[in-house]
Design a protein around this motif. Structure first.
Motif, PDB file in Angstrom:
ATOM      1  N   ASN A 470     -30.427  24.573  -0.269  1.00 51.70           N
ATOM      2  CA  ASN A 470     -29.783  23.669  -1.214  1.00 51.70           C
ATOM      3  C   ASN A 470     -29.073  22.528  -0.472  1.00 51.70           C
ATOM      4  O   ASN A 470     -28.779  22.638   0.728  1.00 51.70           O
ATOM      5  N   ASP A 471     -28.794  21.444  -1.200  1.00 52.18           N
ATOM      6  CA  ASP A 471     -28.018  20.311  -0.646  1.00 52.18           C
ATOM      7  C   ASP A 471     -28.655  19.730   0.605  1.00 52.18           C
ATOM      8  O   ASP A 471     -27.979  19.480   1.619  1.00 52.18           O
ATOM      9  N   GLN A 472     -29.968  19.554   0.577  1.00 48.75           N
ATOM     10  CA  GLN A 472     -30.679  18.918   1.677  1.00 48.75           C
ATOM     11  C   GLN A 472     -30.438  19.621   3.022  1.00 48.75           C
ATOM     12  O   GLN A 472     -30.236  19.001   4.056  1.00 48.75           O
ATOM     13  N   LYS A 473     -30.482  20.932   2.971  1.00 46.22           N
ATOM     14  CA  LYS A 473     -30.306  21.709   4.199  1.00 46.22           C
ATOM     15  C   LYS A 473     -31.461  22.686   4.363  1.00 46.22           C
ATOM     16  O   LYS A 473     -32.063  23.121   3.384  1.00 46.22           O
ATOM     17  N   TYR A 474     -31.739  22.975   5.641  1.00 46.55           N
ATOM     18  CA  TYR A 474     -32.698  24.035   5.946  1.00 46.55           C
ATOM     19  C   TYR A 474     -31.921  25.340   6.150  1.00 46.55           C
ATOM     20  O   TYR A 474     -30.827  25.351   6.734  1.00 46.55           O
TER      21      TYR A 474
END
Length: 934
Positions: A470-474
């Motif tokens: 989520n939230d542009q995270k890996y």
């Protein structure tokens, strides 16, 4: 050209004599040179030459006796030979019909025994069934599909998850490759395999070697064949199994002994009566000889073999209902006298299904309920169900367990016992865990799609997957061995926040891990981290950077749980004075934990590993076996040695198992018990009994049946021998009165009792169920025999004398009614025939009481049910009808020297069994009271 190629291969392959471990340690170039091979495999010509030299890649079967020889064996035992002679003697005494009847009994019994054994031994031949049909092999530089039988040393082949492995081979390449070696080692957890050599712990543990009879469970590999057929480790174990000849069963030895004893008794009595007939009655030698032969036949129990066979056959039927297949009839009784059970662990005492029972974090120790691959159960804390969405530490760990996982669990909604695992047992246990938490696996996998993975390998001992978070995270998720995972962590999740990982936390984590190990549990560590997506693309993420600066989440602790029914089964064995020794290829800690948990041992058993066992002398091993002991990490030859040493100590050994590694011990043991579901065909072939439900508890039921069989044979002996006394006493009266008292019983009437009226009630005793509390008694000792003093005393000194007195009184009762003692006893005529008929009838009615009395040794017949044995009731009905036919049928009256009797005499006969039965019940009651007081 082929001949030259063959000569070259013969010279080359004479050098291929090294051990598996030697081949594991050689460098590949040296190995290619030694096998005259390469990464591209062999040419077709090379393969053809080697196939001719080494033979097909098959497991040779042990030579079995011809069907004719097996059939004839049933007619050449000591008792069978004695019956042939008895039939001949009957014919010599001018009783052709009875002689033929004896032979028919022998024929029927032999045919019945052969049929039972032949049906039981129709088991599929084990060795070939475990080898796959086709394998992908490199030939002439191309990958070809080749029959597994045609694989030869030097071949290079490919193996993928789900494939059986047909040969012993050295790995050339491997990718996330794991192999299930439980059939060889007894180890329930798959072994990770790689190209690099690591010796591992125990036999077959080399990291770069794979073995015939095992199976790939994940990943893929290519390998160079180093051994095929009987030269494989699988084949060597099979050869060891075939070399072991099955010894004569204790029951057969005891029957041989009994036959000799009864023969000595019968012929001794025959000699005494022959001399007495000469001296007292002044018979001619020929007439005295015929007279004595009749008594010899009378003292030979013609019904012994049919009764033994029937007892065993009834046991087979009852055991089949309890999920036990008996391959050989005598195996039942042997199991009944077992003193020690050498039991495998994996799949025998345990379910062979890894199950997580703890989820541990720095904040909590969660308990997990449920068994095996079933998904019922839940995760609790302090006895209360936990919502993983609210428990941050648990939620993150379950997320990792769900996504960092390549295994699938197919749920059978109709029967959870048939849930199917596709993958490794460890990851399967994680799948079950998340199901118990209520997580929808597929939904979560869609929510966090996998972008990249770094597969598990034996050096890193970790598996890592990268997901879109989520939230542009890996999201980087890691699981693996704690010893390799913890050094990669610099933070820990604590109270919902990421905190620096300090010495205090590390100490606490390692302490928890050690506590789990001490309990025999296998722990698996979990960690994660989040990476901003803008820093690097997932495809460019390197393993080294992905697996560093991780946040530690916690541990799962798992085990292969005991079978629920094993607890009571072990308790029952101890109550029956049967020692259980666990002999497993698994780790010492795991073996000790399971043994303590289910009650096999106390708190401090001695645990001996295979390496320690190798250093022990036979005398040291004998001493060690006298105490509480567990054997772990043992090789097939060592299991064989343990069983052999126990037998040298005088123990009757039953050995259980399911793997190839168990087969030699199963064959060597007095009784081998294989598992039917999880067991390999090799184990089943070596065993005497196969448990179709893999239930250790079924062994307890089988032991009870075995004890019942032996007890029933003794009951039969007591019943048959007690009729010998009233059969002999009339001849004693005749001889010692110097012929003044005519024979109260003729030879034909004696044989009528033995082969006619006695037979069916006696066979009914063979089907008697085990007496209550039979499993609270110790096994019979080797010094105990079928023909015990107590049986002789009861038969001759109690039952026999009472029946003799009653039958003699019946004889004189008829004579008194006809004027004796004023009139001399007549040796012929209607009165004489009526008197002998009454003697015969009195013996028959005494036998009715005797068969009821013989049903139990100490317990009251009323307790087991006066009318519970229908075969005995049918036998009693039959003998009364047969007696009536002999008495009232004119043609039979002439043949058997009988005459009609009136209703007053019948009334007397009917009364005879009642006091005899009640007096014996009183004696048993007094015996029970004395036994309790002592």
């Amino acid at each position: 050209m082929l001949k030259l190629e063959q000569m070259k291969e013969v010279v080359l392959l004479k050098k291929i004599t090294k051990s598996s471990r030697d081949y594991a340690q050689e460098n590949l170039e040296q190995l290619y040179h030694e096998f005259d091979s390469s990464q591209q495999g062999l040419t077709s010509k090379q393969a053809a030459a080697r196939l001719q030299h080494f033979g097909a890649n098959t497991i040779q079967k042990s030579k079995k006796q011809s069907q004719l020889r097996q059939f004839l064996k049933n007619f050449t035992s000591l008792m069978a030979i004695l019956l042939w002679v008895s039939g001949l003697v009957a014919i010599l005494t001018n009783t052709l019909e009875l002689g033929i009847a004896i032979w028919c009994v022998n024929l029927i019994n032999g045919c019945f025994s052969y049929y039972q054994q032949h049906e039981a031994q129709k088991a599929t031949d084990s060795m070939l069934a475990m080898l796959p049909v086709f394998t992908q092999v490199y030939r002439d530089g191309k990958l070809q599909q080749v029959n597994a039988k045609e694989i030869v040393p030097g071949d290079v082949f490919s193996v993928q998850a789900g494939d059986s492995i047909p040969v012993d081979a050295r790995l050339l390449t491997a990718a996330t490759f794991q192999v299930d070696e439980s059939a060889l080692t007894g180890e329930s957890v798959p072994e990770s395999k790689d190209v690099a050599y690591e010796p591992g712990e125990g036999q077959f543990a080399e990291s770069n070697m794979i073995y015939a009879g095992t199976a790939a469970v994940s990943g893929g590999a290519t390998a160079l064949v180093i051994a095929t057929g009987m030269h494989t480790e699988f084949g060597k174990i099979a050869a060891l199994t075939h070399q072991q000849k099955k010894s004569i069963s204790p029951l057969q030895l005891e029957l041989n002994r009994l036959t000799k004893q009864l023969s000595i008794i019968a012929f001794s009595i025959g000699i005494v009566f022959f001399v007495a007939a000469l001296l007292f009655v002044h018979y001619a030698p020929a007439k005295a000889f015929i007279f004595a032969l009749g008594l010899v036949v009378a003292f030979i129990p013609e019904g012994l073999l049919p009764t033994v066979t029937l007892s065993l056959a009834q046991g087979v039927k009852r055991m089949a209902k309890n999920h036990a297949l008996v391959k050989e009839l005598n195996s039942i009784e042997t199991l009944g006298e077992t003193t020690v059970i050498c039991s495998d662990k994996t799949g025998t005492l345990t379910q062979n299904q890894m199950t997580i029972n703890h989820v541990w974090t720095l904040e909590h120790d969660y308990q997990v309920s449920g068994q095996g691959y079933r998904v019922n159960g839940q995760i609790t804390l302090a006895g209360k169900k936990v919502d993983f969405k609210q428990a941050n530490d648990l939620g993150k760990l379950l997320l990792t367990a769900t996504l960092d996982n390549d295994t699938k669990l197919e749920i059978n909604t109709q029967d959870q016992g048939k849930n199917k695992l596709i993958g490794t047992p460890t990851e399967g246990a994680l799948c079950v865990l998340v199901n118990k938490a209520g997580i929808e696996i597929q939904k979560l996998q869609k929510e966090f799609p996998r972008l990249k993975e770094f597969p598990f390998d034996s050096r890193r001992k970790r598996m890592t997957t990268v997901h879109q978070g989520n939230d542009q995270k890996y999201l980087v998720l890691v699981k693996g061995a704690l010893s390799d995972l913890l050094p990669k962590c610099n933070t820990v999740l604590l109270n919902g926040k990421t905190t620096a990982l300090g010495k205090e936390q590390i100490t606490k984590i390692n302490s928890a891990n050690k506590n789990f190990a001490a309990q025999g549990l296998r722990s698996l560590g979990f960690a994660y981290k989040e990476i901003p997506a803008e820093k690097t693309k997932a495809a460019n993420l390197k393993m080294e950077s992905a697996e560093e600066q991780l946040t530690f989440l916690g541990l799962t602790a798992m085990t292969d749980p005991p079978r629920p029914e094993a607890y009571q089964a072990v308790k029952s064995c101890h109550q029956a004075h049967i020692k259980i020794i666990m002999v497993t290829g698994d780790s010492p800690l795991t073996a000790k934990s399971i043994a303590k948990k289910i009650g096999i041992t106390g708190e401090n058993p001695r645990v001996v590993t295979g390496d320690e066992l190798n250093k022990m002398s036979d005398d040291e091993l004998k001493i060690a076996l006298s105490g509480e002991i567990i054997f772990a990490r043992v090789a097939p030859e060592q299991k064989y040695r343990i069983v052999s040493t126990l037998q040298k100590r005088g123990e009757i050994v039953a050995s259980t198992g399911d793997g190839v590694n168990d087969a030699p011990a199963l064959k060597k043991a007095d009784i081998g018990v294989a598992m039917g579901k999880m067991g390999t065909d090799v184990a089943k072939d070596a065993a005497d009994i196969i448990l179709t439900d893999d239930n250790f508890a079924s062994i307890v039921a089988a032991i009870e049946e075995g004890r019942a069989v032996y007890s029933n044979i003794q009951k039969f002996l007591l019943y048959i021998l007690n009729s010998n006394v009233p059969e002999a006493i009339p001849s004693v009266l005749f001889l010692f009165s110097r012929g003044a008292i005519p024979l109260p019983l003729t030879v034909m009437q004696i044989l009528t009792v033995d082969l006619g009226t006695d037979m069916l009630p006696a066979l009914g005793l063979g089907s008697e169920r085990a007496e209550p509390n039979v499993m609270q008694q110790p096994p019979r000792t080797r010094g105990a025999h079928l023909l015990q003093r107590s049986i002789i005393w009861k038969a001759f000194g109690w039952y026999g004398l009472v029946a003799s007195a009653i039958s003699a009184l019946a004889y004189f009762f008829v004579n008194v009614q006809n004027g004796w003692p004023q009139k001399l006893l007549a040796a012929s005529g209607p009165v004489y025939k009526e008197a002998t008929t009454m003697t015969l009838a009195a013996i028959v009615f005494c036998q009715i009481a005797a068969v009821m009395n013989c049903r139990t040794q100490k317990e009251s017949v009323f307790r087991i049910g006066l009318f519970s044995n229908r075969q005995i009731l049918s036998g009693i009905f039959f003998e009364v009808i047969l007696l009536s036919v002999l008495i009232y049928t004119p043609i039979l009256q002439s043949a058997f020297h009988t005459a009609a009797i009136d209703w007053q005499e019948w009334l007397l006969l009917v009364i005879i069994p009642i006091p005899l039965f009640l007096i014996e019940e009183l004696r048993k009651m007094l015996s029970r009271k004395v036994f309790k007081q002592s």
